[in-house]
Design a protein around this motif. Structure first.
Motif, PDB file in Angstrom:
ATOM      1  N   VAL A   1    -101.889  54.466 -54.932  1.00  0.00           N
ATOM      2  CA  VAL A   1    -100.979  53.332 -55.059  1.00  0.00           C
ATOM      3  C   VAL A   1    -101.821  52.070 -54.907  1.00  0.00           C
ATOM      4  CG1 VAL A   1     -98.989  52.142 -54.086  1.00  0.00           C
ATOM      5  CG2 VAL A   1     -99.021  54.643 -54.182  1.00  0.00           C
ATOM      6  N   LEU A   2    -101.894  51.293 -55.995  1.00  0.00           N
ATOM      7  CA  LEU A   2    -102.772  50.125 -56.041  1.00  0.00           C
ATOM      8  C   LEU A   2    -102.036  48.820 -55.759  1.00  0.00           C
ATOM      9  CD1 LEU A   2    -104.711  51.067 -59.315  1.00  0.00           C
ATOM     10  CD2 LEU A   2    -105.444  51.461 -56.947  1.00  0.00           C
TER      11      LEU A   2
ATOM     12  N   LEU B   1    -101.798  50.673 -44.480  1.00  0.00           N
ATOM     13  CA  LEU B   1    -102.544  51.913 -44.668  1.00  0.00           C
ATOM     14  C   LEU B   1    -103.930  51.649 -45.250  1.00  0.00           C
ATOM     15  CD1 LEU B   1     -99.783  54.170 -46.280  1.00  0.00           C
ATOM     16  CD2 LEU B   1    -100.399  53.977 -43.855  1.00  0.00           C
ATOM     17  N   ALA B   2    -104.875  52.466 -44.851  1.00  0.00           N
ATOM     18  CA  ALA B   2    -106.194  52.431 -45.491  1.00  0.00           C
ATOM     19  C   ALA B   2    -106.034  52.871 -46.946  1.00  0.00           C
ATOM     20  CB  ALA B   2    -107.151  53.361 -44.749  1.00  0.00           C
ATOM     21  N   PRO B   3    -106.872  52.381 -47.849  1.00  0.00           N
ATOM     22  CA  PRO B   3    -106.718  52.742 -49.269  1.00  0.00           C
ATOM     23  C   PRO B   3    -106.629  54.250 -49.515  1.00  0.00           C
ATOM     24  CG  PRO B   3    -108.275  50.950 -49.059  1.00  0.00           C
ATOM     25  CD  PRO B   3    -107.939  51.382 -47.654  1.00  0.00           C
TER      26      PRO B   3
END
Length: 198
Positions: free
Chosen positions: A42-43, A59-61
């Protein structure tokens, strides 16, 4: 090349979202929308998507990856997939998406690493991966079980952004429907309402 379908010459899938798509997400106040990479990351997302699913911002990527959400490792085995009604179908579509992505980006360490991680951590993923399925029926509707507003049935539309090999996923509901009313309520509650039912 002219059709915009030539492989990326860098060998890496793109994670940068076009500014016009980011602006579009913000112009859809009654539609939950997010942009997903070829590797299910999810970008970008709008506030309604955060309220419906989860707030991705803290959240972390690597934790924003829907494949990891669909096939959690042992440390997250009790997590649910946003209470969606078609979890099994979604998991199958994730596997097929990653198989297609791996064929396009065989040298991308983010893609090969993700597939290897999921094959090792999830027997379900490994079993589905060995089936070698490459196409699934589109998911046209989806029902979420949400802790704040209960069940929400929405239309699910996925638009391919061919220039970046990304997907714009949109959840909407017909005007006047219970789903539209639930989305409107979530819109008022905002991302802090993103606690879904187990």
């Amino acid at each position: 090349v002219l059709a915009g379908t030539a492989p990326n010459r860098t060998g890496l899938h793109r994670r940068d979202v076009r500014p016009s798509i980011l602006a579009l997400l913000e112009r859809l106040p009654q539609t939950a929308g997010f942009v997903m990479s070829a590797a299910c990351e999810v970008l970008a997302w709008n506030d309604l998507a955060a309220a419906l699913m989860e707030d991705f911002a803290p959240l972390a990527p690597e934790d924003r990856n829907l494949a990891r959400r669909a096939f959690p490792g042992p440390q997250h085995a009790d997590e649910t997939l946003y209470g969606i009604s078609d979890a099994a179908e979604f998991r199958l579509s994730v596997v097929m998406q990653l198989r297609t992505t791996l064929a396009r980006y065989p040298c991308d360490p983010a893609v090969t690493g993700l597939v290897g991680e999921l094959r090792d951590a999830s027997p379900d993923f490994a079993r589905l991966w060995e089936r070698h399925d490459v196409q699934t029926a589109p998911m046209l509707t989806k029902t979420f079980r949400h802790s704040a507003v209960g069940e929400i049935t929405v239309d699910c539309d996925t638009l391919t952004l061919t220039d970046r090999d990304q997907y714009l996923v949109l959840f909407s509901a017909p005007s006047g429907s219970p789903g539209a009313d639930a989305l409107a309520l979530l819109n008022l509650l905002g991302p802090q309402a993103s606690h879904y039912m187990p």
